[in-house]
Design a protein around this motif. Structure first.
Motif, PDB file in Angstrom:
ATOM      1  N   MET A 279       0.704  -1.131  -0.026  1.00 40.80           N
ATOM      2  CA  MET A 279      -0.003   0.017   0.033  1.00 40.80           C
ATOM      3  C   MET A 279       1.010   1.129  -0.036  1.00 40.80           C
ATOM      4  N   ARG A 280       0.214   2.269  -0.595  1.00 41.38           N
ATOM      5  CA  ARG A 280       1.121   3.854  -0.767  1.00 41.38           C
ATOM      6  C   ARG A 280       0.973   4.355   0.717  1.00 41.38           C
ATOM      7  N   GLN A 281       2.092   5.019   0.907  1.00 41.74           N
ATOM      8  CA  GLN A 281       2.381   5.786   2.100  1.00 41.74           C
ATOM      9  C   GLN A 281       2.474   7.269   2.036  1.00 41.74           C
ATOM     10  N   ASN A 282       1.942   7.911   1.115  1.00 42.05           N
ATOM     11  CA  ASN A 282       1.502   9.309   0.904  1.00 42.05           C
ATOM     12  C   ASN A 282       0.592   9.645   2.068  1.00 42.05           C
ATOM     13  N   PRO A 283       1.091  10.312   3.253  1.00 45.40           N
ATOM     14  CA  PRO A 283       0.039  10.568   4.312  1.00 45.40           C
ATOM     15  C   PRO A 283      -0.968  11.676   3.869  1.00 45.40           C
ATOM     16  N   GLU A 284      -0.720  12.528   2.903  1.00 47.17           N
ATOM     17  CA  GLU A 284      -1.449  13.657   2.522  1.00 47.17           C
ATOM     18  C   GLU A 284      -2.404  13.015   1.735  1.00 47.17           C
ATOM     19  N   ARG A 285      -1.937  12.162   0.735  1.00 51.46           N
ATOM     20  CA  ARG A 285      -3.047  11.677  -0.243  1.00 51.46           C
ATOM     21  C   ARG A 285      -3.975  10.813   0.696  1.00 51.46           C
ATOM     22  N   ARG A 286      -3.535   9.859   1.533  1.00 51.32           N
ATOM     23  CA  ARG A 286      -4.529   8.895   2.220  1.00 51.32           C
ATOM     24  C   ARG A 286      -5.334   9.913   2.915  1.00 51.32           C
ATOM     25  N   THR A 287      -5.062  10.946   3.459  1.00 53.54           N
ATOM     26  CA  THR A 287      -5.862  12.071   4.344  1.00 53.54           C
ATOM     27  C   THR A 287      -7.098  12.558   3.401  1.00 53.54           C
ATOM     28  N   ALA A 288      -6.382  12.937   2.104  1.00 54.63           N
ATOM     29  CA  ALA A 288      -7.413  13.480   1.060  1.00 54.63           C
ATOM     30  C   ALA A 288      -8.456  12.372   0.633  1.00 54.63           C
ATOM     31  N   LEU A 289      -8.020  11.348   0.442  1.00 56.43           N
ATOM     32  CA  LEU A 289      -8.952  10.302   0.090  1.00 56.43           C
ATOM     33  C   LEU A 289     -10.009   9.881   1.242  1.00 56.43           C
ATOM     34  N   LEU A 290      -9.519  10.071   2.599  1.00 61.94           N
ATOM     35  CA  LEU A 290     -10.527   9.490   3.634  1.00 61.94           C
ATOM     36  C   LEU A 290     -11.437  10.825   3.674  1.00 61.94           C
TER      37      LEU A 290
ATOM     38  N   ASP B 212     -13.996  -2.249   3.302  1.00 63.42           N
ATOM     39  CA  ASP B 212     -14.006  -2.404   4.871  1.00 63.42           C
ATOM     40  C   ASP B 212     -13.066  -1.530   5.346  1.00 63.42           C
ATOM     41  N   THR B 213     -11.742  -1.880   4.948  1.00 63.82           N
ATOM     42  CA  THR B 213     -10.573  -0.936   5.385  1.00 63.82           C
ATOM     43  C   THR B 213     -11.015   0.636   5.208  1.00 63.82           C
ATOM     44  N   LEU B 214     -11.390   0.850   4.236  1.00 68.78           N
ATOM     45  CA  LEU B 214     -11.924   2.150   3.840  1.00 68.78           C
ATOM     46  C   LEU B 214     -13.050   2.774   4.975  1.00 68.78           C
ATOM     47  N   LEU B 215     -13.881   2.092   5.136  1.00 62.25           N
ATOM     48  CA  LEU B 215     -14.981   2.380   6.176  1.00 62.25           C
ATOM     49  C   LEU B 215     -14.374   2.608   7.539  1.00 62.25           C
ATOM     50  N   THR B 216     -13.523   1.521   7.892  1.00 62.71           N
ATOM     51  CA  THR B 216     -13.195   1.511   9.198  1.00 62.71           C
ATOM     52  C   THR B 216     -12.118   2.927   9.435  1.00 62.71           C
ATOM     53  N   GLN B 217     -11.377   3.203   8.398  1.00 61.14           N
ATOM     54  CA  GLN B 217     -10.395   4.260   8.421  1.00 61.14           C
ATOM     55  C   GLN B 217     -11.098   5.460   8.246  1.00 61.14           C
TER      56      GLN B 217
ATOM     57  N   GLY C 227     -14.134   6.294   9.566  1.00 57.94           N
ATOM     58  CA  GLY C 227     -14.446   6.391  10.871  1.00 57.94           C
ATOM     59  C   GLY C 227     -13.410   7.121  11.802  1.00 57.94           C
ATOM     60  N   ALA C 228     -12.197   6.420  11.569  1.00 59.44           N
ATOM     61  CA  ALA C 228     -11.326   7.128  12.666  1.00 59.44           C
ATOM     62  C   ALA C 228     -11.190   8.733  12.037  1.00 59.44           C
ATOM     63  N   ARG C 229     -11.030   8.805  10.813  1.00 55.02           N
ATOM     64  CA  ARG C 229     -10.912  10.277  10.287  1.00 55.02           C
ATOM     65  C   ARG C 229     -11.876  11.097  10.612  1.00 55.02           C
ATOM     66  N   VAL C 230     -13.293  10.835  10.764  1.00 55.43           N
ATOM     67  CA  VAL C 230     -14.357  11.520  11.201  1.00 55.43           C
ATOM     68  C   VAL C 230     -13.851  12.259  12.548  1.00 55.43           C
ATOM     69  N   TYR C 231     -13.392  11.517  13.465  1.00 55.51           N
ATOM     70  CA  TYR C 231     -13.076  11.813  14.740  1.00 55.51           C
ATOM     71  C   TYR C 231     -12.073  12.805  15.031  1.00 55.51           C
TER      72      TYR C 231
ATOM     73  N   LEU D 279     -15.614  -2.526  12.156  1.00 52.73           N
ATOM     74  CA  LEU D 279     -15.955  -1.006  12.128  1.00 52.73           C
ATOM     75  C   LEU D 279     -16.610  -0.862  13.367  1.00 52.73           C
ATOM     76  N   ARG D 280     -17.598  -1.895  14.015  1.00 58.68           N
ATOM     77  CA  ARG D 280     -18.119  -1.653  14.946  1.00 58.68           C
ATOM     78  C   ARG D 280     -17.208  -1.602  16.260  1.00 58.68           C
ATOM     79  N   GLU D 281     -16.108  -2.505  16.304  1.00 59.96           N
ATOM     80  CA  GLU D 281     -15.107  -2.486  17.439  1.00 59.96           C
ATOM     81  C   GLU D 281     -14.348  -1.084  17.451  1.00 59.96           C
ATOM     82  N   VAL D 282     -13.870  -0.598  16.025  1.00 63.92           N
ATOM     83  CA  VAL D 282     -13.257   0.902  16.082  1.00 63.92           C
ATOM     84  C   VAL D 282     -14.103   1.607  16.742  1.00 63.92           C
ATOM     85  N   LEU D 283     -15.586   2.038  16.067  1.00 67.04           N
ATOM     86  CA  LEU D 283     -16.213   2.915  16.544  1.00 67.04           C
ATOM     87  C   LEU D 283     -16.688   2.804  17.883  1.00 67.04           C
ATOM     88  N   THR D 284     -16.787   1.742  18.675  1.00 67.16           N
ATOM     89  CA  THR D 284     -17.150   1.541  20.015  1.00 67.16           C
ATOM     90  C   THR D 284     -16.200   1.888  20.985  1.00 67.16           C
ATOM     91  N   LYS D 285     -14.768   1.566  20.522  1.00 64.09           N
ATOM     92  CA  LYS D 285     -13.646   1.840  21.142  1.00 64.09           C
ATOM     93  C   LYS D 285     -13.361   3.457  21.294  1.00 64.09           C
TER      94      LYS D 285
END
Length: 194
Positions: free
Chosen positions: A1-12, A51-56, A58-62, A119-125
């Motif tokens: 997977m790519r590691q450009n953090p700015e691009r990842r953030t823009a995608l999220l 699923d990975t996109l959904l989970t990440q 969720g973290a980005r919204v917070y 996703l439930r586990e990530v959001l619950t935590k």
């Protein structure tokens, strides 16, 4: 997977916009690519699956919903008594409502979490950690109310935000502010059982 953090953030961030507008069924890697205005296939280089996109997402919204530590420290240090508590709750309502797409995306993610254990586990935590942190900060601040009142306020104001974002004509800003004030006053008053 790519590691450009700015691009990842823009995608999220693009995923959050898609979730808010199209719902969880509309969230595809292709839709995120289109929203982010990147070549088709870019998202699949950053996220192994939807699923990975959904989970990440969720973290980005917070990350975007919560103020930074310096802002929180400044607000907590200047809030005194019931009036300060009311101010903090009104500010939280305004801040969260100001990120409409983020909150709507979070609602979509919560519904999707009923079907996706990861996703439930990530959001619950995350939600539990936020609630615990809110209680801890509140108790340390000396503001009126106890742990139960903080939890009840968080739950009450969450629904008030939902009403405001999904059916904005139900009440005026003045009515909303009055409800926030009353919720703080009633929920932070000393218990009659004490």
């Amino acid at each position: 997977m790519r590691q450009n953090p700015e691009r990842r953030t823009a995608l999220l961030d693009a995923a959050i916009e898609v979730l808010a507008r199209e719902g969880s069924r509309g969230l595809t890697l292709r839709a995120v690519d289109k929203e982010a205005d990147v070549p088709i296939g870019t998202s699949s280089n950053y996220f192994a699956s939807r699923d990975t996109l959904l989970t990440q997402a969720g973290a980005r919204v917070y990350e975007r919903l919560l103020p930074d530590e310096a802002t929180v420290a400044q607000q907590m240090s200047s809030a005194v008594g019931t009036e300060g508590f009311v101010y903090l709750m009104r500010e939280a309502m305004t801040r969260i409502s100001g990120f409409r797409t983020g909150y709507l995306a979070l609602l979509e993610l919560r519904l999707e979490a009923t079907r996706r254990p990861e996703l439930r586990e990530v959001l619950t935590k995350r939600v539990r950690a936020d609630m615990d942190e809110n209680v801890e900060r509140h108790l340390a601040s000396g503001l009126p109310g106890d742990a139960v009142s903080v939890r009840l306020l968080q739950l009450t104001l969450s629904w008030l935000i939902l009403e405001q974002l999904t059916l904005p004509d139900i009440m005026t800003d003045e009515e909303r502010d009055e409800l926030v004030t009353e919720a703080v006053l009633r929920l932070s008053a000393p218990s009659k059982r004490e």
